[in-house]
Motif scaffolding. Structure first.
Motif, PDB file in Angstrom:
ATOM      1  N   LEU A   1      39.264  30.460  34.134  1.00 58.57           N
ATOM      2  CA  LEU A   1      38.148  31.395  34.094  1.00 58.57           C
ATOM      3  C   LEU A   1      38.531  32.805  34.554  1.00 58.57           C
ATOM      4  O   LEU A   1      38.102  33.787  33.919  1.00 58.57           O
ATOM      5  N   PRO A   2      39.317  33.011  35.629  1.00 65.42           N
ATOM      6  CA  PRO A   2      39.704  34.390  35.981  1.00 65.42           C
ATOM      7  C   PRO A   2      40.483  35.106  34.881  1.00 65.42           C
ATOM      8  O   PRO A   2      40.250  36.296  34.628  1.00 65.42           O
ATOM      9  N   ALA A   3      41.416  34.394  34.216  1.00 66.36           N
ATOM     10  CA  ALA A   3      42.172  35.033  33.132  1.00 66.36           C
ATOM     11  C   ALA A   3      41.252  35.413  31.984  1.00 66.36           C
ATOM     12  O   ALA A   3      41.373  36.505  31.396  1.00 66.36           O
ATOM     13  N   ALA A   4      40.308  34.529  31.653  1.00 62.50           N
ATOM     14  CA  ALA A   4      39.373  34.848  30.577  1.00 62.50           C
ATOM     15  C   ALA A   4      38.490  36.029  30.956  1.00 62.50           C
ATOM     16  O   ALA A   4      38.231  36.929  30.141  1.00 62.50           O
ATOM     17  N   GLY A   5      38.005  36.049  32.207  1.00 58.93           N
ATOM     18  CA  GLY A   5      37.188  37.167  32.641  1.00 58.93           C
ATOM     19  C   GLY A   5      37.948  38.478  32.650  1.00 58.93           C
ATOM     20  O   GLY A   5      37.402  39.528  32.270  1.00 58.93           O
ATOM     21  N   PHE A   6      39.213  38.432  33.059  1.00 56.18           N
ATOM     22  CA  PHE A   6      40.016  39.659  33.048  1.00 56.18           C
ATOM     23  C   PHE A   6      40.183  40.180  31.625  1.00 56.18           C
ATOM     24  O   PHE A   6      40.147  41.400  31.398  1.00 56.18           O
ATOM     25  N   ALA A   7      40.376  39.272  30.657  1.00 53.69           N
ATOM     26  CA  ALA A   7      40.493  39.711  29.261  1.00 53.69           C
ATOM     27  C   ALA A   7      39.224  40.405  28.799  1.00 53.69           C
ATOM     28  O   ALA A   7      39.268  41.452  28.140  1.00 53.69           O
ATOM     29  N   VAL A   8      38.067  39.854  29.178  1.00 52.55           N
ATOM     30  CA  VAL A   8      36.798  40.436  28.732  1.00 52.55           C
ATOM     31  C   VAL A   8      36.568  41.800  29.373  1.00 52.55           C
ATOM     32  O   VAL A   8      36.288  42.798  28.699  1.00 52.55           O
ATOM     33  N   PHE A   9      36.713  41.873  30.690  1.00 53.53           N
ATOM     34  CA  PHE A   9      36.365  43.113  31.397  1.00 53.53           C
ATOM     35  C   PHE A   9      37.392  44.215  31.157  1.00 53.53           C
ATOM     36  O   PHE A   9      37.032  45.390  31.074  1.00 53.53           O
ATOM     37  N   SER A  10      38.661  43.867  31.045  1.00 54.04           N
ATOM     38  CA  SER A  10      39.669  44.897  30.764  1.00 54.04           C
ATOM     39  C   SER A  10      39.507  45.441  29.355  1.00 54.04           C
ATOM     40  O   SER A  10      39.671  46.655  29.129  1.00 54.04           O
ATOM     41  N   ALA A  11      39.171  44.568  28.381  1.00 53.30           N
ATOM     42  CA  ALA A  11      38.938  45.051  27.017  1.00 53.30           C
ATOM     43  C   ALA A  11      37.710  45.954  26.968  1.00 53.30           C
ATOM     44  O   ALA A  11      37.699  46.990  26.284  1.00 53.30           O
ATOM     45  N   ARG A  12      36.662  45.590  27.718  1.00 54.17           N
ATOM     46  CA  ARG A  12      35.465  46.438  27.743  1.00 54.17           C
ATOM     47  C   ARG A  12      35.773  47.785  28.393  1.00 54.17           C
ATOM     48  O   ARG A  12      35.334  48.840  27.922  1.00 54.17           O
ATOM     49  N   TRP A  13      36.520  47.753  29.502  1.00 54.89           N
ATOM     50  CA  TRP A  13      36.894  49.015  30.161  1.00 54.89           C
ATOM     51  C   TRP A  13      37.744  49.886  29.248  1.00 54.89           C
ATOM     52  O   TRP A  13      37.543  51.104  29.147  1.00 54.89           O
ATOM     53  N   LEU A  14      38.710  49.258  28.561  1.00 54.10           N
ATOM     54  CA  LEU A  14      39.576  50.009  27.665  1.00 54.10           C
ATOM     55  C   LEU A  14      38.769  50.637  26.527  1.00 54.10           C
ATOM     56  O   LEU A  14      38.998  51.796  26.139  1.00 54.10           O
ATOM     57  N   GLY A  15      37.815  49.875  25.989  1.00 69.87           N
ATOM     58  CA  GLY A  15      36.972  50.435  24.929  1.00 69.87           C
ATOM     59  C   GLY A  15      36.118  51.581  25.412  1.00 69.87           C
ATOM     60  O   GLY A  15      35.898  52.563  24.694  1.00 69.87           O
ATOM     61  N   THR A  16      35.632  51.490  26.665  1.00 65.45           N
ATOM     62  CA  THR A  16      34.824  52.579  27.210  1.00 65.45           C
ATOM     63  C   THR A  16      35.638  53.841  27.405  1.00 65.45           C
ATOM     64  O   THR A  16      35.141  54.960  27.189  1.00 65.45           O
ATOM     65  N   ARG A  17      36.900  53.701  27.822  1.00 65.75           N
ATOM     66  CA  ARG A  17      37.751  54.867  28.035  1.00 65.75           C
ATOM     67  C   ARG A  17      38.255  55.458  26.714  1.00 65.75           C
ATOM     68  O   ARG A  17      38.376  56.680  26.579  1.00 65.75           O
ATOM     69  N   LEU A  18      38.558  54.606  25.736  1.00 65.78           N
ATOM     70  CA  LEU A  18      39.064  55.106  24.459  1.00 65.78           C
ATOM     71  C   LEU A  18      37.946  55.651  23.575  1.00 65.78           C
ATOM     72  O   LEU A  18      38.158  56.585  22.800  1.00 65.78           O
ATOM     73  N   PHE A  19      36.757  55.057  23.674  1.00 65.24           N
ATOM     74  CA  PHE A  19      35.622  55.481  22.853  1.00 65.24           C
ATOM     75  C   PHE A  19      34.455  55.809  23.795  1.00 65.24           C
ATOM     76  O   PHE A  19      33.503  55.031  23.903  1.00 65.24           O
ATOM     77  N   PRO A  20      34.520  56.936  24.495  1.00 67.04           N
ATOM     78  CA  PRO A  20      33.506  57.243  25.512  1.00 67.04           C
ATOM     79  C   PRO A  20      32.153  57.542  24.885  1.00 67.04           C
ATOM     80  O   PRO A  20      32.009  57.815  23.691  1.00 67.04           O
ATOM     81  N   ARG A  21      31.139  57.484  25.745  1.00 65.32           N
ATOM     82  CA  ARG A  21      29.773  57.768  25.308  1.00 65.32           C
ATOM     83  C   ARG A  21      29.542  59.272  25.263  1.00 65.32           C
ATOM     84  O   ARG A  21      30.308  60.044  25.836  1.00 65.32           O
TER      85      ARG A  21
ATOM     86  N   ILE B   1      36.586  41.794  20.951  1.00 69.05           N
ATOM     87  CA  ILE B   1      37.967  41.316  21.057  1.00 69.05           C
ATOM     88  C   ILE B   1      38.212  40.693  22.427  1.00 69.05           C
ATOM     89  O   ILE B   1      38.832  39.628  22.548  1.00 69.05           O
ATOM     90  N   GLY B   2      37.714  41.344  23.493  1.00 72.57           N
ATOM     91  CA  GLY B   2      37.893  40.773  24.819  1.00 72.57           C
ATOM     92  C   GLY B   2      37.225  39.415  24.957  1.00 72.57           C
ATOM     93  O   GLY B   2      37.797  38.478  25.537  1.00 72.57           O
ATOM     94  N   VAL B   3      36.001  39.271  24.428  1.00 73.67           N
ATOM     95  CA  VAL B   3      35.295  37.991  24.500  1.00 73.67           C
ATOM     96  C   VAL B   3      36.052  36.913  23.728  1.00 73.67           C
ATOM     97  O   VAL B   3      36.194  35.762  24.190  1.00 73.67           O
ATOM     98  N   LEU B   4      36.548  37.251  22.558  1.00 71.42           N
ATOM     99  CA  LEU B   4      37.268  36.262  21.744  1.00 71.42           C
ATOM    100  C   LEU B   4      38.565  35.826  22.426  1.00 71.42           C
ATOM    101  O   LEU B   4      38.911  34.630  22.405  1.00 71.42           O
ATOM    102  N   ILE B   5      39.287  36.757  23.027  1.00 68.04           N
ATOM    103  CA  ILE B   5      40.507  36.377  23.739  1.00 68.04           C
ATOM    104  C   ILE B   5      40.167  35.509  24.949  1.00 68.04           C
ATOM    105  O   ILE B   5      40.865  34.521  25.252  1.00 68.04           O
ATOM    106  N   GLY B   6      39.075  35.848  25.657  1.00 71.30           N
ATOM    107  CA  GLY B   6      38.658  34.998  26.768  1.00 71.30           C
ATOM    108  C   GLY B   6      38.298  33.594  26.317  1.00 71.30           C
ATOM    109  O   GLY B   6      38.647  32.602  26.977  1.00 71.30           O
ATOM    110  N   LEU B   7      37.591  33.470  25.200  1.00 72.57           N
ATOM    111  CA  LEU B   7      37.281  32.148  24.660  1.00 72.57           C
ATOM    112  C   LEU B   7      38.537  31.382  24.274  1.00 72.57           C
ATOM    113  O   LEU B   7      38.618  30.151  24.460  1.00 72.57           O
ATOM    114  N   ASP B   8      39.531  32.083  23.745  1.00 74.99           N
ATOM    115  CA  ASP B   8      40.777  31.406  23.391  1.00 74.99           C
ATOM    116  C   ASP B   8      41.501  30.902  24.640  1.00 74.99           C
ATOM    117  O   ASP B   8      42.104  29.828  24.612  1.00 74.99           O
TER     118      ASP B   8
END
Length: 813
Positions: free
Chosen positions: A287-307, A333-340
């Motif tokens: 679960l920690p590895a899956a959560g890290f994939a989700v939250f890091s992908a979300r953070w990366l998307g927020t920084r690369l595609f800001p509001r 993508i982060g959610v799918l990698i976490g599910l995998d």
């Protein structure tokens, strides 16, 4: 008694002398015998590995174990090649001191010959362990390569393994049964543990701890991300100064830290219930590895595609709607990698290969990841097109982003297609590395932007940041460091990277010198130290010494530049010498230079300095198409004295560098290979000009080298003496093919005009003869009737036909 004592003393003296003489020989013999390598054990192990490689049943585990031992042996054998190195160098110097070996038919003194034989024998004995280690090292190195080759074959076979097609509905029940089976196993553990009274008692005892962890997890997961986003927005709006972006970047990392605290708290809370067994423990561990994939992908998307409507510092030039799509794709993508990650922890791998159930479960994740790849790729292509259409020209990074977008789209299509046809391992090896590589590329972009902001903060100059060298060098360094990471992402093994490092450690041979990475680093260190001292001396001359003299500014600059040249030369000389490269031949070069300077100081120095200017400023580079001094051609070489130009007649012209620096030079291909061609065309009077324009435009746009931006043009330039004049103007992507493209265009014009019935006129002339009657032969009979002047007009074709009766041809147009 005296004689006895004398003999005793003499015997002791001789014994000591003999011991001193034999001690080196004994030490040498001991050193020769004790090389630290058991060659018999090595031979037995190497034979076993060769037998394993010949068999067809070697597993990956066996090959990896054999490779590990082979690498250890290879390192020991490499070190064993230096056994007796110092003693060998001493003996070689002793043999060299005896002089060269006598030529055939000549005899040298007996004592020297005996000494040479003795030293040669000792040298052969000392070299024997090193030669044996060298031969064994070659064998070990070859076996390592064979093992690697067989491991790559096994890896390739695993990737190309064909599983039942997950797109086939007949295989879907297998996947559903497997998922139900795993869910029942997980819930069964909970029910079984709840039935145990001791577990219920432990749960009641840990209930406050469970509730506390759950509350912490709820706050961190639900509110934590929103708090950090509000804090970052507040910093960007209220904070002032150049460190605002750096502070916002640091605070934004809380979007990963706080949710991960919530994940760990949730995991600890579930563990404290004591209701989960082995299956639940595997899920909680993943679960920690899956959560890290989700939250890091979300953070990366927020920084690369800001509001925001006009986000400041956004890496990509996209409209707000596209920015929102980028954030959505990143989260998916982060959610799918976490599910995998959870899938791999929940569903055990099939030892007989990927079955229908595993393929069916993995297929939806691959399809969704492929669609996300396509979406991200389209956004990257939109950025590249926006950069190309903007005010500034698209740079290298913009073009690279566009290329990565194209590749992402191709892989996003190929992966699901592979999976649908049954090649699920191949699809997995394509889609997941592509997604992770995109994430790493985005992280590199953010780090590059972070370094630029840090440079702005330190230098205090916002405008110079775009043209500063330090951020670019750091970005290049980051790109080099990321190469091994990209290699690992795309399936390279750690042992492969270690193998590359081992081969680099061995170094390369330049002449008679062995250059290793350590030697290269030492070379750079010495060069940078001497070069730094040179720069300090130049700074002292510029700021402290020369301003207090009566020299003018030009002379001061010349002295400072001369000190720089000398310093660079000394830095290179000392660095090469420290690295062990033999530069004894420089003595001959220095002598030749001194004689040359003595005979032709002015011209040589002028051309030398001009050559340095050409090599540093690079107004002209090798391969450029230039025109200088009445000569046009391709630059083939730039030396310190002259530049060699190859003309289009395949002749070589040597141009002094001073002429290129002081004279005017036209460089046709300095910034790019684009160039314009002009093709004149004439048609007969009475032809439909719009029709001609349409045909010419079709012809020019069909040429593959003609650029569409800016588009080619067809101009109706005027009314000529014999034709309606047109010009076809086009920009070629490579002007070097200008003549061949013009030839192709002319061929196509002649062909199309012939098909369309359009006439290409040629020049005609009318000749008026004042006395045409004199050209006729005399006839018998009545006097001929005079010919009127208008009847005497003939065209040039008739003139040529009547040349036999005295008419003279006009000009051949």
């Amino acid at each position: 008694m005296k004689v006895f004592l004398r003999l005793l003393v003499l015997g002791i003296f001789l014994g000591v002398a003999i011991s001193h003489v034999s001690a080196p020989v004994q030490a040498q013999s001991a050193k020769v015998a004790d090389s630290g390598i058991d060659f018999a054990s090595w031979d037995r192990f190497a034979t076993q590995v060769e037998t394993l490689l010949k068999s067809d049943v070697a597993t990956r585990a066996q090959l990896n174990a054999a490779r590990k031992t082979l690498v250890d042996w290879r390192a020991r054998l490499l070190a064993g090649q230096d056994v007796n190195k110092d003693r060998i160098e001493t003996l070689q110097s002793q043999i060299k001191a005896l002089g060269p070996a006598p030529a055939e038919g000549t005899i040298e003194p007996e004592d020297i010959a005996a000494r040479r034989v003795e030293l040669d024998k000792q040298l052969a004995e000392l070299k024997a362990p090193g030669l044996a280690a060298e031969e064994a090292h070659s064998r070990a190195d070859g076996l390592v390569r064979e093992v690697d080759r067989q491991l790559r074959t096994l890896q390739k076979n695993a990737l190309l393994q064909l599983s039942p097609a997950p797109a086939n509905p007949a295989n879907w029940p297998d996947g559903a049964r497997l998922m139900i089976q795993e869910a029942r196993a997980l819930t069964g553990e909970v029910v079984a543990n709840w039935a145990v009274g001791a577990r219920r008692a432990e749960l009641r005892a840990n209930l406050p701890l469970v509730i506390g962890y759950l509350l912490l997890a709820a706050v961190a997961l639900i509110k934590g991300r929103r708090w950090i986003e509000n804090a970052v927005a507040s910093l960007q709006q209220r904070a002032r100064g150049r460190g605002r972006s750096l502070l916002a970047f640091g605070v934004s990392l809380g979007q990963i830290v706080l949710p991960m605290i919530g994940i760990f708290a949730l995991t600890r809370s579930v563990q404290a219930t004591a209701l989960f067994g082995p299956n639940g423990a595997e899920v909680l561990g993943a679960l920690p590895a899956a959560g890290f994939a989700v939250f890091s992908a979300r953070w990366l998307g927020t920084r690369l595609f800001p509001r925001g409507d006009t986000p400041v510092g956004a890496p990509f030039r996209l409209v707000p709607a596209r920015q929102a799509q980028g954030r959505l794709f990143s989260t998916v993508i982060g959610v799918l990698i976490g599910l995998d990650v959870l899938r791999q922890a929940t569903i055990p791998p099939d030892p007989d290969g990927l079955g229908a159930a595993q393929a069916v479960i993995a297929f939806p994740l691959l399809v969704l990841l492929g669609l996300s790849l396509i979406g991200i790729g389209q956004l990257l292509r939109l950025h590249s097109m926006a950069a190309a259409d903007g005010d500034r020209a698209a740079g290298f990074m913009d073009r690279l982003v566009g290329l990565i977008g194209h590749v992402a789209i191709v892989l996003g299509v190929a992966g699901p297609v592979f999976a649908a046809t049954g090649y699920v391992p191949a699809a997995t090896a394509v889609v997941y590395p592509a997604v992770i590589s995109l994430g790493l590329f985005g992280l590199l972009l953010l780090l590059q932007q972070l370094v630029t902001d840090l440079f702005i903060l330190i230098s205090g100059n916002d405008e110079a940041a775009d043209n500063a060298l330090l951020p670019v060098l750091f970005g290049f360094f980051l790109a080099l460091l990321s190469v091994p990471v990209f290699a690992l992402i795309w399936g390279a093994r750690v042992v492969d990277l270690l193998e590359v490092g081992a081969r680099l450690q061995q170094g390369i041979t330049i002449g008679q010198s062995q250059i290793s990475p350590a030697d290269f680093l030492y070379f750079l260190l010495v060069f940078m130290i001497v070069y730094g001292l040179t720069r300090l001396l130049q700074g002292a001359l510029t700021s402290s010494i020369l301003p207090r003299t009566r020299m003018d500014k030009g002379a001061s600059n010349a002295i400072v530049s001369g000190v720089g040249y000398v310093g660079v030369f000394l830095a290179g000389l000392l660095a090469f010498t420290s690295a062990g490269i033999d530069l004894s031949s420089l003595a001959i070069v220095a002598g030749a230079l001194s004689v040359g300077i003595g005979f032709g100081l002015q011209n040589i120095v002028s051309n030398f300095v001009s050559g340095i200017i050409l090599l540093i400023e690079r107004p002209v580079s090798e391969g450029d198409w230039i025109e200088a001094g009445g000569h046009m051609g391709i630059v083939r070489a730039i030396s310190v004295r002259s530049t060699r130009i190859e003309t289009f007649d395949r002749t070589e012209v040597i141009v002094p560098n001073a002429d290129l620096v002081s004279g005017s030079v036209i460089n046709w291909t300095k910034s790019n290979m684009n160039g314009r061609i002009i093709v004149p065309v004439g048609v007969a009077y009475g032809t439909d000009t719009r029709r001609v324009e349409r045909i010419l435009r079709e012809i020019i746009e069909a040429q593959p080298l003609v650029m569409m931006s800016p588009p080619p043009t067809v101009l109706f330039t005027g009314f000529g003496a014999d034709s309606l004049d047109f010009e076809v103007r086009a920009i070629l992507s490579d002007v070097n093919f200008g003549l061949s493209v013009k030839s192709d265009i002319n061929h196509e014009i002649a062909h199309r005009f012939a098909e369309e019935g359009i006439e290409i006129p040629f020049a005609q002339r009318d000749l008026w003869l004042r006395n045409p009657e004199t050209l006729r032969p005399p006839v018998q009979g009545p006097k001929p009737t005079p010919i009127a002047p208008e009847d005497a007009r003939i065209d040039e074709t008739t003139q040529r036909a009547d040349a036999s009766i005295g008419l003279i041809d006009g000009p051949d147009d």
